[in-house]
Design a protein around this motif. Structure first.
Motif: not given
Length: 244
Positions: A36-47, A64-68
């Motif tokens: 319904l609404i958004s406050n979307g922002y990138s987050t560090k990937l959790d396991s 592989e874990s890379g930048k973002d």
């Protein structure tokens, strides 16, 4: 322009109006994955997304874990998927598809069997043969492992089995997803993997007819306002000629 290449929606789509007053309790449940609404922002990937500590999610290995971004190999999950839904809105199409899937897990299937809720709800975005500015969406429910050997069938739904060579490049983002998030997050993931062997493998997979452009995975109920996890996926099959 990578951002422009992911602008699959019309610039000023007319949005459908829905009356919450007229919804019964079943429809409230159907909106489990309504955004319904958004406050979307990138987050560090959790396991692993936190929701998967409570309900079943498909298993995967991180390659592989890379930048973002993260490259995952999925362990042959099975999905119950809708037929393609043509719409101008990701939110609207996901709502439509989830309604069908919710009825399926509530027992509207050939076995009249109730099925446990899992995560994520997956929405694949594909090229469409529909009218100008529409896109084709396939919404899928992760079938619990105990049901995978013989999943109940239902009209307008079909099982979709991933094989052992199924991979995904993944970018996590938080908040409530809205249509404007989709091209933005897809462009950001594309930029993160640009120039890698993964980008080449993804482009090869997309060269096939009716291939998926990208997929959005949603893990949370709309009643959860903290710790929300969504993922943008570029799915692909790994060519054995490309070294891992």
């Amino acid at each position: 322009n990578s951002r422009a290449s992911f602008s699959i929606f019309c610039s000023t789509p007319k949005r459908k109006k829905y009356s919450l007053v007229k919804m019964n309790s079943l429809m409230i449940k159907v909106f489990f994955f309504l955004v319904l609404i958004s406050n979307g922002y990138s987050t560090k990937l959790d396991s692993y997304p936190p929701t998967c500590q409570r309900i079943e999610c498909p298993n995967y290995n991180v390659i592989e874990s890379g930048k973002d971004y993260e490259i995952r190999r999925y362990d042959s999950p099975m999905w119950m998927s809708t037929e393609p839904i043509d719409d101008i809105s990701f939110v609207s199409a996901t709502r439509t598809g989830f309604l069908r899937l919710f009825m399926y897990i509530q027992g509207k299937n050939d076995k009249h069997e109730k099925i446990e809720m899992t995560a994520p709800v997956m929405t694949q975005v594909k090229p469409s043969d529909g009218p100008l500015c529409s896109t084709s969406f396939v919404v899928s429910f992760n079938v619990p492992k105990k049901n995978q050997p013989n999943p109940p069938s239902a009209e307008s739904l079909h099982p979709q089995k991933w094989n052992e060579s199924s991979y995904a490049a993944v970018r996590q983002f938080s908040g409530f997803v809205v249509d404007a998030d989709i091209p933005k997050e897809a462009a950001a993931l594309s930029a993160s993997i640009a120039g890698t062997k993964w980008a080449a493998a993804i482009e090869k997979s997309r060269s096939k007819d009716n291939s998926t452009l990208y997929t959005v995975a949603q893990y949370n109920s709309p009643f959860e306002f903290k710790g929300r996890v969504n993922e943008m996926w570029f799915t692909f099959a790994m060519d054995s000629a490309i070294a891992i």
